[in-house]
Design an enzyme around this catalytic site. Structure first.
Site, short mmCIF file in Angstrom:
data_model
loop_
_atom_site.label_atom_id
_atom_site.label_comp_id
_atom_site.label_asym_id
_atom_site.label_seq_id
_atom_site.Cartn_x
_atom_site.Cartn_y
_atom_site.Cartn_z
N ARG A 25 0.82 -1.22 0.00
CA ARG A 25 0.00 0.00 0.00
C ARG A 25 0.85 1.27 0.00
O ARG A 25 0.47 2.28 0.60
CB ARG A 25 -0.95 0.04 1.20
CG ARG A 25 -2.07 -0.99 1.15
CD ARG A 25 -3.24 -0.49 0.32
NE ARG A 25 -4.20 -1.55 0.09
CZ ARG A 25 -5.32 -1.72 0.79
NH1 ARG A 25 -5.62 -0.89 1.74
NH2 ARG A 25 -6.12 -2.71 0.50
N ARG A 29 -3.40 6.45 1.21
CA ARG A 29 -3.95 7.66 1.84
C ARG A 29 -3.06 8.33 2.87
O ARG A 29 -3.36 9.42 3.31
CB ARG A 29 -5.31 7.33 2.48
CG ARG A 29 -6.41 7.15 1.46
CD ARG A 29 -7.58 6.39 2.05
NE ARG A 29 -7.16 5.03 2.37
CZ ARG A 29 -7.94 4.12 2.93
NH1 ARG A 29 -9.17 4.43 3.26
NH2 ARG A 29 -7.48 2.92 3.18
N ARG A 38 -6.35 11.32 -5.95
CA ARG A 38 -7.60 10.59 -5.76
C ARG A 38 -8.78 11.56 -5.84
O ARG A 38 -9.81 11.25 -6.45
CB ARG A 38 -7.58 9.90 -4.41
CG ARG A 38 -8.75 8.99 -4.12
CD ARG A 38 -8.55 8.46 -2.70
NE ARG A 38 -9.56 7.56 -2.24
CZ ARG A 38 -10.77 7.91 -1.82
NH1 ARG A 38 -11.12 9.18 -1.86
NH2 ARG A 38 -11.61 7.00 -1.38
N ASP A 75 -6.76 -2.89 -7.63
CA ASP A 75 -7.31 -3.54 -6.43
C ASP A 75 -7.66 -4.98 -6.76
O ASP A 75 -8.00 -5.30 -7.90
CB ASP A 75 -8.54 -2.81 -5.92
CG ASP A 75 -8.86 -3.21 -4.49
OD1 ASP A 75 -8.25 -2.63 -3.57
OD2 ASP A 75 -9.68 -4.13 -4.29
N TYR A 152 -14.88 -12.09 -0.39
CA TYR A 152 -15.59 -10.83 -0.67
C TYR A 152 -16.80 -11.06 -1.58
O TYR A 152 -17.85 -10.45 -1.41
CB TYR A 152 -14.63 -9.81 -1.31
CG TYR A 152 -13.62 -9.27 -0.33
CD1 TYR A 152 -13.93 -8.19 0.50
CD2 TYR A 152 -12.35 -9.83 -0.21
CE1 TYR A 152 -13.01 -7.70 1.41
CE2 TYR A 152 -11.42 -9.35 0.70
CZ TYR A 152 -11.76 -8.29 1.51
OH TYR A 152 -10.85 -7.80 2.43
O1 CP3 Z 1 -0.10 -1.94 -2.44
C1 CP3 Z 1 -0.35 -1.02 -3.27
O2 CP3 Z 1 0.01 0.16 -3.08
C2 CP3 Z 1 -1.02 -1.39 -4.57
C3 CP3 Z 1 -2.43 -1.20 -4.65
C4 CP3 Z 1 -3.34 -2.10 -3.85
C5 CP3 Z 1 -4.57 -1.63 -3.31
N1 CP3 Z 1 -5.24 -2.70 -2.79
C6 CP3 Z 1 -5.03 -0.25 -3.35
C7 CP3 Z 1 -6.10 0.18 -2.43
C8 CP3 Z 1 -3.25 -3.47 -3.55
C9 CP3 Z 1 -2.13 -4.44 -3.83
C10 CP3 Z 1 -4.47 -3.82 -2.90
C11 CP3 Z 1 -4.77 -5.20 -2.47
C12 CP3 Z 1 -6.00 -5.47 -1.75
N2 CP3 Z 1 -7.22 -4.87 -1.89
C13 CP3 Z 1 -6.14 -6.50 -0.79
C14 CP3 Z 1 -5.06 -7.49 -0.42
C15 CP3 Z 1 -4.05 -6.90 0.48
C16 CP3 Z 1 -4.53 -6.56 1.83
O3 CP3 Z 1 -4.52 -5.34 2.16
O4 CP3 Z 1 -4.89 -7.48 2.58
C17 CP3 Z 1 -7.46 -6.46 -0.32
C18 CP3 Z 1 -8.05 -7.38 0.74
C19 CP3 Z 1 -8.14 -5.44 -1.02
C20 CP3 Z 1 -9.57 -5.06 -0.91
C21 CP3 Z 1 -9.74 -3.69 -0.44
N3 CP3 Z 1 -9.43 -2.57 -1.16
C22 CP3 Z 1 -10.23 -3.26 0.83
C23 CP3 Z 1 -10.67 -4.20 1.92
C24 CP3 Z 1 -10.21 -1.88 0.80
C25 CP3 Z 1 -10.77 -0.96 1.88
C26 CP3 Z 1 -9.89 -0.87 3.04
C27 CP3 Z 1 -9.07 0.38 2.95
O5 CP3 Z 1 -7.84 0.31 3.15
O6 CP3 Z 1 -9.69 1.43 2.70
C28 CP3 Z 1 -9.66 -1.45 -0.42
C29 CP3 Z 1 -9.42 -0.07 -0.85
C30 CP3 Z 1 -8.06 0.28 -1.33
N4 CP3 Z 1 -7.27 -0.49 -2.15
C31 CP3 Z 1 -7.38 1.50 -1.07
C32 CP3 Z 1 -6.15 1.45 -1.77
C33 CP3 Z 1 -5.10 2.51 -1.86
C34 CP3 Z 1 -7.93 2.65 -0.28
C35 CP3 Z 1 -8.95 3.32 -1.12
C36 CP3 Z 1 -9.04 4.81 -0.97
O7 CP3 Z 1 -8.20 5.53 -1.52
O8 CP3 Z 1 -10.01 5.23 -0.33
#
Ligand code: CP3
Length: 344
Positions: A25, A29, A38, A75, A152
């Site tokens: 990540r 944010r 964003r 994602d 999911y």
């Molecule tokens: O790592 C990186 O920087 C690459 C991008 C990336 C994102 N999600 C961007 C993201 C990667 C590799 C993921 C993987 C992901 N997404 C996983 C597996 C890794 C983990 O964290 O366990 C999972 C379970 C998801 C599903 C997901 N996406 C959730 C549960 C959420 C909400 C939780 C949160 O952190 O807000 C997201 C949103 C998400 N994916 C964000 C980002 C940067 C935040 C969204 C925002 O900008 O509001």
């Protein structure tokens, strides 16, 4: 040809005096520049599907910190969306999806090879990145592992214990298994297209692998990973693969050998000493500093970072967190971690 990029050298099994580093990540944010882009995109999914802006946010942490790898900004839930599930994000809560719990709902999904129209902008982001990244930076593509994605799709949201997915597995194994197979096939195609577009490494995120116990772990975390990895290796023999069966515990032992993964990413529920003794003996590992240190910082961050580097110094290691950095992290602490790893 001799491999120059530090991440690829680690993945080829080389021990390095300074481990290469990137962060789960890393585009997120906690960075003001991410929040600005964003906002420009409007919302998270629009950002994922806008290749120019997704390229920009992928590059932001590379410019700011000089990480050794960039991870494609996308994602794991884009695959369910490309299979036909509805997907949206509720601010402050997380993802929501239309649910799949019956054969009728499963039958309404698209075939695995129909995902590419939806995902074309993601492949374009990969192409852009290969042209834009510094020569020394490795580009990592990724997808969710079938079990994590299925949790999911079945629950329609994130769940603390993956209860709905476990329930479907117990009550309607047929639907559960055809869904797992569909996700598996789509994941192979998706990662293959990322590689064709220029991803140099791919990572499989099984964030909820830890809730699969005993035989269930072998059937629904290990076996799909093995199938995905062996199929990708037959198509792209030179592309290294990182597997992340998060919170696998004892099941981390032998996971690389059993699946063919080039590297196993470790979460921080295990100590780095345990990881070195039990997992790194088989090859490269990635991890595993607790992401909370990016919030708290200070001497503790320095000490714990050194502990991780030290524990893994006798074998191939890619420094990373044990899970993604959180929005409340301080960007200065990330710099402190990097400086500590690099001995500055
Ligand atoms: O790592 C990186 O920087 C690459 C991008 C990336 C994102 N999600 C961007 C993201 C990667 C590799 C993921 C993987 C992901 N997404 C996983 C597996 C890794 C983990 O964290 O366990 C999972 C379970 C998801 C599903 C997901 N996406 C959730 C549960 C959420 C909400 C939780 C949160 O952190 O807000 C997201 C949103 C998400 N994916 C964000 C980002 C940067 C935040 C969204 C925002 O900008 O509001």
């Amino acid at each position: 040809m001799a491999q120059q990029k530090t991440i690829l050298r680690a993945l080829a099994g080389e021990k390095q005096d300074v481990p290469p580093i990137w962060m789960m990540r890393q585009a997120g944010r906690y960075l003001p520049e991410y929040k600005a882009t964003r906002a420009q995109a409007g919302d998270f999914l629009s950002l994922c599907y806008n290749s120019d802006l997704a390229t920009e946010v992928t590059l932001q942490p590379i410019r700011r910190y000089g990480f050794d790898a960039a991870i494609l900004f996308a994602d794991i839930l884009l695959v369910p969306q490309a299979l036909g599930a509805d997907l949206w994000f509720v601010t402050g809560e997380g993802p929501r999806l239309s649910t799949i719990t019956t054969m009728n709902e499963f039958n309404a999904l698209k075939p695995a090879d129909a995902i590419h129209d939806t995902l074309a902008p993601i492949y374009q982001t990969v192409k852009n990145l290969r042209g834009a990244l510094p020569d020394e930076t490795t580009l990592i593509g990724f997808a969710g592992a079938p079990w994590t994605v299925a949790t999911y799709m079945i629950a329609g949201r994130g769940t603390p214990d993956q209860g709905p997915a476990h329930a479907l597995k117990a009550e309607n194994l047929e639907v559960f298994e055809v869904l797992m197979d569909r996700i598996t096939e789509a994941t192979i195609d998706y990662l293959s297209m990322q590689i064709d577009a220029g991803a140099e490494v791919v990572k499989l995120f099984d964030s909820w692998a830890g809730s699969l116990k005993g035989d269930d772990f072998d059937k629904y975390a290990l076996a799909p990973a093995k199938h995905i990895i062996s199929t990708l290796k037959s198509r792209h023999p030179d592309v290294p693969i990182i597997a992340f069966p998060r919170e696998a515990g004892d099941k981390y032992i032998g996971f690389a050998k059993a699946t063919g993964a080039d590297c196993v990413a470790l979460d921080n529920s295990i100590t780095p000493e345990w990881g070195a003794q039990n997992v790194q003996v088989d090859g490269c590992v990635q991890g595993n500093l607790a992401s909370s240190h990016m919030v708290t910082g200070g001497q503790n961050l320095i000490d714990e970072t050194r502990k991780v580097v030290d524990a893994f110094k006798n074998g191939p290691h890619i420094f990373n967190l044990g899970h993604g950095i959180t929005p409340d992290a301080d960007p200065e602490n990330v710099q402190l971690m990097i400086d500590t790893v690099r001995g500055k």
